[in-house]
Design an enzyme around this catalytic site. Structure first.
Site, PDB file in Angstrom:
ATOM      1  N   GLN A  68      -1.855   2.390   9.882  1.00  0.00           N
ATOM      2  CA  GLN A  68      -0.403   2.411   9.168  1.00  0.00           C
ATOM      3  C   GLN A  68       0.452   3.841  10.108  1.00  0.00           C
ATOM      4  O   GLN A  68       1.649   3.373   9.983  1.00  0.00           O
ATOM      5  CB  GLN A  68      -1.004   3.637   8.053  1.00  0.00           C
ATOM      6  CG  GLN A  68      -1.803   2.592   6.776  1.00  0.00           C
ATOM      7  CD  GLN A  68      -3.219   2.634   6.773  1.00  0.00           C
ATOM      8  OE1 GLN A  68      -4.112   3.331   7.961  1.00  0.00           O
ATOM      9  NE2 GLN A  68      -3.951   2.859   5.764  1.00  0.00           N
ATOM     10  N   ARG A 108       0.482  -1.187   0.011  1.00  0.00           N
ATOM     11  CA  ARG A 108      -0.078   0.052   0.017  1.00  0.00           C
ATOM     12  C   ARG A 108       0.958   1.209  -0.067  1.00  0.00           C
ATOM     13  O   ARG A 108       2.245   1.062   0.233  1.00  0.00           O
ATOM     14  CB  ARG A 108      -0.854  -0.280   1.425  1.00  0.00           C
ATOM     15  CG  ARG A 108      -0.604  -0.936   2.236  1.00  0.00           C
ATOM     16  CD  ARG A 108       0.619   0.068   2.962  1.00  0.00           C
ATOM     17  NE  ARG A 108       0.048   1.228   3.696  1.00  0.00           N
ATOM     18  CZ  ARG A 108       0.816   2.441   3.541  1.00  0.00           C
ATOM     19  NH1 ARG A 108       1.789   2.087   3.776  1.00  0.00           N
ATOM     20  NH2 ARG A 108       0.914   4.079   3.636  1.00  0.00           N
ATOM     21  N   GLY A 109       0.352   2.595  -0.129  1.00  0.00           N
ATOM     22  CA  GLY A 109       1.066   3.485  -0.654  1.00  0.00           C
ATOM     23  C   GLY A 109       1.587   4.052  -1.777  1.00  0.00           C
ATOM     24  O   GLY A 109       1.850   3.100  -2.612  1.00  0.00           O
ATOM     25  N   ALA A 110       0.042   5.417  -2.180  1.00  0.00           N
ATOM     26  CA  ALA A 110       0.107   5.345  -3.541  1.00  0.00           C
ATOM     27  C   ALA A 110       1.599   4.975  -4.432  1.00  0.00           C
ATOM     28  O   ALA A 110       1.422   4.009  -5.366  1.00  0.00           O
ATOM     29  CB  ALA A 110       0.334   7.011  -3.638  1.00  0.00           C
ATOM     30  N   ARG A 132      -7.646  -0.172  -6.762  1.00  0.00           N
ATOM     31  CA  ARG A 132      -7.798   0.712  -5.627  1.00  0.00           C
ATOM     32  C   ARG A 132      -8.184   2.008  -6.727  1.00  0.00           C
ATOM     33  O   ARG A 132      -7.376   2.688  -7.593  1.00  0.00           O
ATOM     34  CB  ARG A 132      -6.440   1.113  -5.010  1.00  0.00           C
ATOM     35  CG  ARG A 132      -6.399   0.049  -4.119  1.00  0.00           C
ATOM     36  CD  ARG A 132      -5.317   0.277  -2.811  1.00  0.00           C
ATOM     37  NE  ARG A 132      -6.547   1.150  -1.721  1.00  0.00           N
ATOM     38  CZ  ARG A 132      -5.258   1.490  -1.324  1.00  0.00           C
ATOM     39  NH1 ARG A 132      -4.192   1.522  -0.144  1.00  0.00           N
ATOM     40  NH2 ARG A 132      -6.532   2.754  -0.235  1.00  0.00           N
ATOM     41  N   ASP A 158      -2.388  11.089  -2.177  1.00  0.00           N
ATOM     42  CA  ASP A 158      -2.858   9.667  -3.413  1.00  0.00           C
ATOM     43  C   ASP A 158      -3.150  10.269  -4.630  1.00  0.00           C
ATOM     44  O   ASP A 158      -3.019   9.953  -5.477  1.00  0.00           O
ATOM     45  CB  ASP A 158      -3.694   9.029  -2.725  1.00  0.00           C
ATOM     46  CG  ASP A 158      -3.224   8.012  -1.503  1.00  0.00           C
ATOM     47  OD1 ASP A 158      -3.007   8.826  -0.444  1.00  0.00           O
ATOM     48  OD2 ASP A 158      -2.935   6.255  -2.432  1.00  0.00           O
ATOM     49  N   ASN A 189      -5.401  12.238   0.233  1.00  0.00           N
ATOM     50  CA  ASN A 189      -4.882  11.218   0.862  1.00  0.00           C
ATOM     51  C   ASN A 189      -5.803  11.274   2.325  1.00  0.00           C
ATOM     52  O   ASN A 189      -6.843  10.889   2.517  1.00  0.00           O
ATOM     53  CB  ASN A 189      -3.465  12.294   1.736  1.00  0.00           C
ATOM     54  CG  ASN A 189      -2.615  11.835   2.402  1.00  0.00           C
ATOM     55  OD1 ASN A 189      -2.370  10.488   1.817  1.00  0.00           O
ATOM     56  ND2 ASN A 189      -2.997  11.989   3.784  1.00  0.00           N
ATOM     57  N   LYS A 190      -5.041   9.871   2.820  1.00  0.00           N
ATOM     58  CA  LYS A 190      -5.672   9.436   3.811  1.00  0.00           C
ATOM     59  C   LYS A 190      -6.334  10.130   4.961  1.00  0.00           C
ATOM     60  O   LYS A 190      -6.583  10.859   5.355  1.00  0.00           O
ATOM     61  CB  LYS A 190      -4.493   8.583   4.545  1.00  0.00           C
ATOM     62  CG  LYS A 190      -4.691   7.603   6.207  1.00  0.00           C
ATOM     63  CD  LYS A 190      -5.454   6.447   5.330  1.00  0.00           C
ATOM     64  CE  LYS A 190      -5.841   5.476   4.792  1.00  0.00           C
ATOM     65  NZ  LYS A 190      -6.282   5.484   3.717  1.00  0.00           N
TER      66      LYS A 190
HETATM   67  O1  MRU Z   1      -4.556   3.285   2.323  1.00  0.00           O
HETATM   68  P1  MRU Z   1      -3.170   3.986   2.153  1.00  0.00           P
HETATM   69  O2  MRU Z   1      -2.085   3.088   3.205  1.00  0.00           O
HETATM   70  O3  MRU Z   1      -2.568   3.266   0.586  1.00  0.00           O
HETATM   71  O4  MRU Z   1      -3.326   5.460   2.089  1.00  0.00           O
HETATM   72  C1  MRU Z   1      -2.125   5.509   1.764  1.00  0.00           C
HETATM   73  C2  MRU Z   1      -1.971   7.046   2.253  1.00  0.00           C
HETATM   74  O5  MRU Z   1      -2.629   7.776   2.257  1.00  0.00           O
HETATM   75  C3  MRU Z   1      -0.440   7.355   2.004  1.00  0.00           C
HETATM   76  O6  MRU Z   1      -0.494   9.188   2.371  1.00  0.00           O
HETATM   77  C4  MRU Z   1      -0.371   8.181   0.452  1.00  0.00           C
HETATM   78  O7  MRU Z   1      -0.890   6.964  -0.692  1.00  0.00           O
HETATM   79  C5  MRU Z   1       1.397   8.343  -0.081  1.00  0.00           C
HETATM   80  S1  MRU Z   1       1.949   7.837   0.233  1.00  0.00           S
HETATM   81  C6  MRU Z   1       3.646   8.489  -0.180  1.00  0.00           C
END
Ligand code: MRU
Length: 344
Positions: free
Chosen positions: A203, A50-52, A96, A244, A254-255
């Site tokens: 996270q 996970r993470g963009a 996603r 994201d 973002n999250k």
């Molecule tokens: O649902 P996730 O854990 O994929 O969410 C991740 C985030 O919101 C991060 O802040 C974002 O992807 C940036 S990662 C460099």
């Protein structure tokens, strides 16, 4: 500095994409091989990776593994190869919806082969191989540059608040929001980080606290609803978050919870920085209202992490995975090419 374990890599000898299963962290460091497109889709959907930026690289490598195996078993002509590549790309892009890097990386892979005059499908597989490795190398290089630009904002003894995990684990190295922190820490700048635990998937607690502690950075874990308190105490000098997707007008997904942090930062006059690789800037999305927000399983709120359900059975649940911070609450974007200041 003791960096976290590698997020993902190709095991070409076994035609596998190997990922660190982040759903098991911090308790267990376990790598799992993914050999089919369905396994890659599920791993992204279930947040094992996970993470963009990390899901962009995982999708690119997943496509390569899939097309390599497809060519070995089906021996298609170039036309058949391109049709399957298209189908596989559309399928993975649905794993996603919010993070735009996923679609960006898949487009890079598709364009890499479409512009070639290859004689056969095997040649195209080689091109996909170098393209996905380049996407990974570019991710690491981009993050180092974000780190360098962002570190210029970090002064000794600063307190920094971050939300979710935009660290090394969310990318293939260094991270975006945590890159400036690593960069400053490596150069001996003393700083404190407050990590929001980030309900409901944690996270911040499971990943950000894990990787910062491992790197020797002074990190304090707080519940999301404690951010106002640490800000009111005067302990936070800047907020660094990842993203994201950034819309053309600067609105940023973002999250979930990031928007609330931005409102608090404004209230307490604290600069709010979004660390954004250019691959997350989506000029095709005009404003935040056009960003598709992923909604996730209600059980993440009612059951996950608990030994028994923590909400009445059948209660209505709203579980958006991301929110949109209006551009007007963002002090600046920190990109690999430098800072972008308002107006966006
Ligand atoms: O649902 P996730 O854990 O994929 O969410 C991740 C985030 O919101 C991060 O802040 C974002 O992807 C940036 S990662 C460099």
């Amino acid at each position: 500095m003791n960096f976290p374990p590698e997020t993902l890599f190709l095991d070409d000898a076994h035609s596998a994409l190997v990922i660190l299963d982040q759903s098991l962290l911090p308790g267990e460091v376990k790598y799992i091989p993914l050999t089919t497109l369905e396994q890659v889709y599920d791993a992204i959907k279930e947040l094992k990776v996970r993470g963009a930026p990390a899901i962009g690289v995982a999708a690119a490598m997943g496509i390569y593994i899939h097309m390599k195996r497809y060519v070995q078993s089906n021996r298609p002509e170039v036309g058949g190869f391109l049709t399957e590549l298209e189908r596989a790309g559309v399928y993975l892009s649905l794993s996603r919806p919010t993070a735009v890097n996923l679609r960006w990386a898949l487009r890079e892979m598709s364009e890499a082969v479409r512009n070639q005059k290859a004689k056969n499908a095997s040649e195209l597989v080689h091109i996909l191989h170098s393209c996905c490795e380049q996407i990974k190398d570019k991710d690491i290089e981009t993050n180092k540059r974000i780190g360098e630009h962002g570190a210029a904002l970090i002064k000794p003894d600063m307190g920094i608040l971050t939300h979710c995990n935009a660290g090394a684990l969310a990318t293939t190295g260094y991270g975006t929001a945590l890159a400036p922190i690593y960069y400053a820490h490596e150069r001996g700048v003393r700083l404190r980080v407050y990590a929001d635990e980030t309900r409901p998937v944690l996270q911040g607690a499971r990943l950000t606290a894990f990787e910062l502690q491992r790197a020797g950075v002074d990190v304090t874990l707080i519940c999301d609803n404690m951010a106002a308190t640490v800000m009111a105490n005067g302990w936070v000098d800047a907020v660094f978050v990842g993203c994201d997707r950034v819309a053309a007008n600067g609105d940023t997904a973002n999250k979930i919870g990031t928007h609330g942090v931005a409102i608090l930062a404004k209230r307490f006059n604290i600069p709010f920085y979004v660390c954004a690789p250019f691959s997350t800037i989506d000029r095709d999305t005009s404003t935040g209202a056009d960003i598709v927000i992923e909604e996730r399983d209600p059980a993440e709120i009612t059951d996950l992490w608990y030994t028994k359900p923590m909400a009445p059975l059948g209660v209505k649940v709203f579980n958006p995975s991301f929110d949109v911070t209006p551009g007007e609450l963002i002090t600046a974007f920190i990109t690999e090419k430098g800072m972008i200041n308002a107006p966006f």
